[in-house]
Design an enzyme around this catalytic site. Structure first.
Site, PDB file in Angstrom:
ATOM      1  CG  HIS A 172      -2.454  -0.194  -2.869  1.00  0.00           C
ATOM      2  ND1 HIS A 172      -3.504   0.063  -3.720  1.00  0.00           N
ATOM      3  CD2 HIS A 172      -1.458   0.657  -3.239  1.00  0.00           C
ATOM      4  CE1 HIS A 172      -3.171   1.029  -4.564  1.00  0.00           C
ATOM      5  NE2 HIS A 172      -1.929   1.412  -4.293  1.00  0.00           N
ATOM      6  CG  ASP A 249      -0.436  -5.853  -3.388  1.00  0.00           C
ATOM      7  OD1 ASP A 249       0.363  -5.890  -4.353  1.00  0.00           O
ATOM      8  OD2 ASP A 249      -0.870  -4.790  -2.909  1.00  0.00           O
ATOM      9  CD  GLN A 252       5.746  -1.205  -3.808  1.00  0.00           C
ATOM     10  OE1 GLN A 252       6.960  -1.097  -4.016  1.00  0.00           O
ATOM     11  NE2 GLN A 252       4.864  -0.347  -4.300  1.00  0.00           N
ATOM     12  CE  LYS A 275       3.681   0.116  -7.397  1.00  0.00           C
ATOM     13  NZ  LYS A 275       2.482   0.466  -8.153  1.00  0.00           N
ATOM     14  CB  CYS A 418      -3.176   3.806  -2.590  1.00  0.00           C
ATOM     15  SG  CYS A 418      -3.376   4.785  -4.087  1.00  0.00           S
TER      16      CYS A 418
END
Length: 463
Positions: A172, A249, A252, A275, A418
């Site tokens: 991202h 990261d 997700q 999220k 992104c």
């Protein structure tokens, strides 16, 4: 690169006016009625005698039961943000109605209550990702700020000319741009790993790229475009063999599966509340306590100090050192409520259900003519997250997304998500993306596929 037709002109959507008098979140007024036609969540769709997780949880999400542009809303944009259950909405309202006050600074009841709930939320985050102590959790505005915190505090203090930062081309922008800035300031070098033949970041090449010059590896856990999952525990082992650090990261992954930072052995890990069914405006950084303790402040001001003199200041211990000023108190409490809600369902249960949905979505999309789905094909040994980025030949993804919304009430995302470097590697400027969460159902997927086929037929009629 496939040729895509120019964007067609489509009438912009019109939205009904919201009711200016918004009801309170009491049991008598829930679910919210904001001027949209409501739909009751059907529990009649039964699979082998049992109600699916999606059907079971949909009643908890008031926003899902409405009409958009004359059609029942089908929300498939969960990789961008998730919807919020009633429990989170009520927690936010309860804070502002019952004990709104600043934290850490007052001795009166409201301040003490707000402080207790704020710090309880931190403990909930720590337990949710299995951090060894809540002091390893720093609240930030979002995951982007969390990465910037590491970049400016740890990065500027530890990187020097010639040091290498290893990333993948599927990161991202928030995991790329801060390190570009830091590299320019320190003389460090960014190195990027490309994809393998299955359109997964090439972990073999990643391992080969890690060397004694490596100081940091920045990787996603789950790709927001490809849906692929990286073996973080193995990557962390390779990174630590050369004395480097790894930043994960997990935006997700944390909302969709069990994430254990101690098991992964991540040095830093970031995620966003919005999220994972929590409010916007808050995220968190996990950092190993020895690393956080050695890092200088990111922002200066109130709350992050120990003592302030005219010529110098001393700083608080983490996490307060990195939380200057009044924090997002209500949002943190809302995040805590979201974690309670997710934990009440069970992350393994969510993960198992979403695996079934992921395969169902992929298989159904494959039936659409002239479609190109990015990322790995699901297999017994290849887990793919419940999202698909795709293009349909000669139709711009934004045209697809616009028509799906205006004619069918289906919400997906279009653009580069992104992830412009990844899209350039794939030979396209943009893609469409459908992404699911545990409150989605197979019926949502079926509605989407019917709408997508209709949309493709509409644009192909102009040929």
């Amino acid at each position: 690169m496939r040729k895509m037709m120019e964007g067609v002109v489509v009438k912009l959507p019109s939205f009904p006016l919201l009711n200016p008098t918004i009801p309170t979140l009491s049991s008598s007024s829930l679910p919210l009625r904001l001027g949209f036609r409501r739909f009751s969540a059907s529990l009649s769709a039964v699979k082998e005698g049992s109600v699916s997780l999606g059907h079971h949880t949909r009643p908890d999400f008031p926003i899902l039961h409405q009409e958009v542009n004359g059609s029942k809303l089908v929300y498939l944009d969960n990789a961008a943000t998730s919807q919020k259950p009633t429990a989170v909405l009520k927690a936010l309202q309860n804070y502002y109605e019952a004990y709104n006050s600043n934290v850490h600074r007052g001795i009166h009841y409201l301040s003490a209550k707000a402080t207790d709930e704020y710090e309880l939320a931190r403990k909930k985050v720590a337990a949710f990702i299995n951090a060894s102590d809540s002091s390893e959790i720093v609240f930030t505005r979002n995951a982007t700020e969390a990465i910037n915190l590491v970049a400016y505090s740890w990065g500027l203090s530890n990187l020097k000319p010639g040091d290498e930062i290893v990333l993948t081309i599927a990161e991202h922008h928030s995991a790329i741009v801060p390190w570009q800035i830091v590299a320019q300031k320190t003389g460090a070098v960014l190195k990027f790993v490309s994809l393998d033949e299955n359109e997964i970041p090439n972990v073999v090449k990643l391992r080969e790229m890690i060397s004694t010059r490596t100081e940091l590896v920045v990787v996603h856990h789950v790709s927001n475009v490809l849906g692929s999952v990286l073996p973080i525990e193995e990557i962390a082992h390779w990174v630590h063999e050369v004395g480097a650090k790894v930043l994960v990261d997990a935006c997700q992954s944390v909302p969709h599966m069990d994430v254990d930072v101690q098991g992964l052995d991540a040095d830093f890990l970031v995620a966003s509340s919005h999220k994972m069914c929590g409010p916007t405006g808050i995220g968190f950084l996990f950092g190993k306590s020895n690393l956080l303790s050695a890092m200088p402040p990111f922002l200066g001001g109130g709350e992050m100090i120990s003592d302030v003199f005219l010529d110098h200041s001393t700083y608080a211990e983490p996490p307060s050192r990195f939380e200057a000023g009044t924090p997002a108190i209500g949002e943190a409490i809302g995040l805590g409520a979201a974690i309670d809600y997710l934990s009440g369902i069970g992350m393994q249960k969510i993960h198992d259900y979403e695996m079934e949905l992921a395969n169902y979505l992929y298989d159904k999309l494959c039936s659409v003519p002239n479609i190109r789905i990015y990322g790995p094909k699901p297999a017994e040994t290849v887990y793919r997250a419940a999202l698909c980025s795709f293009n349909v030949e000669n139709i711009h993804p934004t045209d697809l997304a616009t028509f799906l919304d205006q004619q069918h009430g289906v919400a997906i995302r279009s653009g580069h998500h992104c992830a412009q470097p990844l899209h350039r590697y794939l030979g396209v400027n943009a893609s469409a993306r459908a992404s699911l969460h545990f409150y989605n159902t197979e019926e949502d997927v079926d509605d989407f596929i019917r709408a997508l086929n209709d949309t493709v037929s509409f644009f192909n009629s102009f040929k």
